[in-house]
Design a protein around this motif. Structure first.
Motif, PDB file in Angstrom:
ATOM      1  N   GLN A  15      -8.832   1.919  -2.826  1.00  0.00           N
ATOM      2  CA  GLN A  15      -8.077   1.356  -3.948  1.00  0.00           C
ATOM      3  C   GLN A  15      -8.777   1.517  -5.293  1.00  0.00           C
ATOM      4  OE1 GLN A  15      -4.765  -0.778  -3.574  1.00  0.00           O
ATOM      5  NE2 GLN A  15      -4.925   1.032  -2.271  1.00  0.00           N
ATOM      6  N   ASP A  22      -7.672   6.392  -8.676  1.00  0.00           N
ATOM      7  CA  ASP A  22      -6.452   6.257  -9.482  1.00  0.00           C
ATOM      8  C   ASP A  22      -5.422   7.354  -9.183  1.00  0.00           C
ATOM      9  OD1 ASP A  22      -7.720   8.424 -10.599  1.00  0.00           O
ATOM     10  OD2 ASP A  22      -7.814   7.627 -12.642  1.00  0.00           O
ATOM     11  N   VAL A  74      -3.233  12.678  -1.170  1.00  0.00           N
ATOM     12  CA  VAL A  74      -3.787  11.605  -1.997  1.00  0.00           C
ATOM     13  C   VAL A  74      -5.246  11.357  -1.648  1.00  0.00           C
ATOM     14  CG1 VAL A  74      -3.742   9.107  -2.426  1.00  0.00           C
ATOM     15  CG2 VAL A  74      -1.617  10.416  -2.481  1.00  0.00           C
ATOM     16  N   ASN A  75      -5.524  11.290  -0.361  1.00  0.00           N
ATOM     17  CA  ASN A  75      -6.861  10.919   0.102  1.00  0.00           C
ATOM     18  C   ASN A  75      -7.753  12.108   0.432  1.00  0.00           C
ATOM     19  OD1 ASN A  75      -6.523   7.865   0.316  1.00  0.00           O
ATOM     20  ND2 ASN A  75      -4.768   8.603   1.486  1.00  0.00           N
ATOM     21  N   ARG A 103       0.819  -1.212   0.000  1.00  0.00           N
ATOM     22  CA  ARG A 103       0.000   0.000   0.000  1.00  0.00           C
ATOM     23  C   ARG A 103       0.855   1.266   0.000  1.00  0.00           C
ATOM     24  NH1 ARG A 103      -5.275  -1.450   1.722  1.00  0.00           N
ATOM     25  NH2 ARG A 103      -5.881   0.662   1.183  1.00  0.00           N
ATOM     26  N   ARG A 123       0.158  11.384   1.918  1.00  0.00           N
ATOM     27  CA  ARG A 123      -1.023  10.573   2.213  1.00  0.00           C
ATOM     28  C   ARG A 123      -2.276  11.441   2.348  1.00  0.00           C
ATOM     29  NH1 ARG A 123      -0.985   9.316   7.797  1.00  0.00           N
ATOM     30  NH2 ARG A 123      -2.853  10.607   7.955  1.00  0.00           N
ATOM     31  N   ASP A 145       1.965   4.418  -3.371  1.00  0.00           N
ATOM     32  CA  ASP A 145       0.526   4.325  -3.587  1.00  0.00           C
ATOM     33  C   ASP A 145      -0.216   5.247  -2.615  1.00  0.00           C
ATOM     34  OD1 ASP A 145      -2.183   3.551  -3.737  1.00  0.00           O
ATOM     35  OD2 ASP A 145      -1.649   1.519  -4.306  1.00  0.00           O
ATOM     36  N   MET A 146      -0.425   4.793  -1.378  1.00  0.00           N
ATOM     37  CA  MET A 146      -1.045   5.564  -0.286  1.00  0.00           C
ATOM     38  C   MET A 146      -2.528   5.826  -0.458  1.00  0.00           C
ATOM     39  SD  MET A 146       1.827   8.279   0.972  1.00  0.00           S
ATOM     40  CE  MET A 146       3.576   7.893   0.975  1.00  0.00           C
ATOM     41  N   ARG A 147      -3.192   5.078  -1.348  1.00  0.00           N
ATOM     42  CA  ARG A 147      -4.644   5.238  -1.482  1.00  0.00           C
ATOM     43  C   ARG A 147      -5.365   4.444  -0.401  1.00  0.00           C
ATOM     44  NH1 ARG A 147      -5.634   2.765  -7.137  1.00  0.00           N
ATOM     45  NH2 ARG A 147      -3.883   1.512  -6.339  1.00  0.00           N
ATOM     46  N   THR A 153      -2.571   8.556  -6.972  1.00  0.00           N
ATOM     47  CA  THR A 153      -1.614   7.965  -6.041  1.00  0.00           C
ATOM     48  C   THR A 153      -0.529   8.955  -5.636  1.00  0.00           C
ATOM     49  OG1 THR A 153      -0.130   7.200  -7.782  1.00  0.00           O
ATOM     50  CG2 THR A 153      -1.950   5.722  -7.175  1.00  0.00           C
ATOM     51  N   ALA A 154       0.259   8.555  -4.646  1.00  0.00           N
ATOM     52  CA  ALA A 154       1.394   9.376  -4.216  1.00  0.00           C
ATOM     53  C   ALA A 154       2.416   9.513  -5.337  1.00  0.00           C
ATOM     54  CB  ALA A 154       2.045   8.758  -2.985  1.00  0.00           C
ATOM     55  N   LYS A 200       1.805   9.866  -8.453  1.00  0.00           N
ATOM     56  CA  LYS A 200       1.372  10.941  -9.359  1.00  0.00           C
ATOM     57  C   LYS A 200       1.754  12.313  -8.801  1.00  0.00           C
ATOM     58  CE  LYS A 200      -2.294   8.937 -12.122  1.00  0.00           C
ATOM     59  NZ  LYS A 200      -3.664   9.093 -12.650  1.00  0.00           N
TER      60      LYS A 200
END
Length: 308
Positions: free
Chosen positions: A129, A132, A210-211, A113, A207, A124-126, A134-135, A137
Motif C-alpha cells: 500500500q 502509488d 501493478v505488483n 483493496r 494485478r 487498487d490491487m496494490r 494502481t490498477a 492508473k
C-alpha cells in the motif's frame, strides 16, 4: 504467539508444505509470503529455541499477524530482496524456504483493496500500500498495445487486443475508477457463459502488472540456490501457469527459461533436485473446505551441493 486469525488466510496444503521442508528443530527457515501467518505458525511450532524463523511480507496488514519471540523475525519487505536481508542478519544460508505465491484470502476479501470481481470498489490491487501505482492508473493510461500485451501475457486471454480496444473505447466515454465500472466496460466482449473466468483473467493481468509479480518472482527464484544450505529445501506453491512454469523450469532444468547447461561429461548442471517430479495438488476434501486451493500446485526441490 498472538493474533491467530484463521480467517485472514487459510493455509493451503499445510501438511504437504511442512513435509516438504523436512524441518530440523534447530534449523533456520524462511517464509517469504507471511500473510496471515498460517504456514509460519506451523513451522515455528516445530522449532526449538535454537531454531529460527524469518518471514517476509510487504503488506502492512500482515504485520498485525506477527508475534514476539527471540527466534522469530518479521521483515517488512518484498521477497525480491531475500539475499540482502539475510546478509544484513548475518545469515549465509538457511535450511528451508517456503513461498505461497498469489493473493491472500484477506487481500481478496478486503473489498477496498480492489482484488475481487465480487464487489464494486476502487481499482487498487496494490499488495504494498506504500506504492502509488494502481490498477486504475493502468486502466486509464496504458494504450491499446500496452493493455493487449498484459492481457495476453499475464491474463492469457483469447482475444487480448479486442479486450484492450473495448477498454479504451469505454474510458474515452467515461473515466473508469472502480472494479464494477471496469467489468461493465468490458461486458460487450465477455464470452457468454464464461464471463466469470474472463473477468478473473483480466483482474489477474492487472494485478500482476501493478505488483510486477513475475519480475519479483524471477528475482526471488534466482536467489534461492545461493540462499539454501546443501540439502536445504525449496517449497513453492503457485496458482497459475505463469508462476508454475518458472518454478518448474528452475527445479527441473536449473534456469527460468527452461534452457539446459551441461558439463564436459554431459551431466546437467542445476542447483536443485526435484523431490516431486509432478506438482502436488490439493485433495478434493481440501478444495471443498477452501475453494482457493483449487488452482494450487506445490513443487518441492532439494539444494544439491555440486549443482553449480
Amino acid at each position: 504467539m498472538t493474533n491467530n486469525d484463521a480467517t485472514y488466510h487459510v493455509p493451503v496444503m499445510l501438511q504437504e508444505c511442512l513435509d516438504g521442508l523436512v524441518i530440523n528443530p534447530d534449523g533456520i527457515y524462511v517464509d517469504v509470503t507471511f500473510g496471515g501467518g498460517g504456514h509460519s505458525r506451523a513451522i515455528f511450532e516445530k522449532l526449538s529455541p535454537k531454531g529460527k524463523l524469518i518471514v517476509f511480507d510487504q503488506d502492512p496488514d500482515a504485520r498485525a499477524n506477527a508475534w514476539e519471540a527471540p527466534n522469530f523475525h518479521f521483515v517488512a519487505a518484498n521477497f525480491a530482496f531475500l539475499r540482502n536481508h539475510l546478509r544484513v542478519m548475518g545469515i549465509p544460508a538457511v535450511d528451508g524456504i517456503l513461498a505461497d505465491l498469489g493473493v491472500s484470502s484477506h487481500q481478496f476479501d478486503d473489498a477496498k483493496r480492489g482484488f475481487s470481481i465480487r464487489s464494486n470498489e476502487v481499482l487498487d490491487m496494490r499488495m504494498n500500500q506504500a506504492g502509488d501505482f494502481t490498477a486504475a492508473k493502468i486502466v486509464q493510461t496504458y494504450d491499446e498495445e500496452q493493455l493487449a500485451a498484459i492481457f495476453r501475457k499475464y491474463g492469457e486471454l483469447d482475444h487480448p487486443f479486442k479486450t484492450a480496444v473495448e477498454l479504451v473505447k469505454a474510458r474515452n466515454k467515461s473515466k473508469i475508477k472502480t472494479t464494477g465500472e471496469l467489468m461493465e466496460a468490458l461486458m460487450p466482449v465477455a464470452p457468454k457463459f464464461k464471463d466469470h473466468k474472463f473477468f478473473a483473467q483480466v483482474f489477474q493481468a492487472l494485478r500482476i502488472e501493478v505488483n510486477q509479480e513475475m519480475d519479483v518472482l524471477e528475482k526471488f527464484l534466482l536467489q534461492t540456490a545461493d540462499s539454501l544450505k546443501p540439502d536445504g529445501r525449496l517449497v513453492v506453491m503457485s496458482y497459475h501457469s505463469l508462476e508454475d512454469r518458472l518454478v518448474k523450469n528452475l527445479m527441473k532444468r536449473g534456469s527460468l527459461d527452461g534452457s539446459i547447461e551441461k558439463d564436459f561429461f554431459g551431466k546437467v548442471l542445476k542447483p536443485f533436485e526435484e523431490i516431486n517430479r509432478k506438482p502436488i495438488l490439493p485433495s478434493e476434501e481440501e478444495i471443498q473446505r477452501n475453494t482457493r486451493a483449487r488452482s494450487a500446485k506445490l513443487r518441492i526441490a532439494k539444494r544439491v551441493e555440486d549443482g553449480k
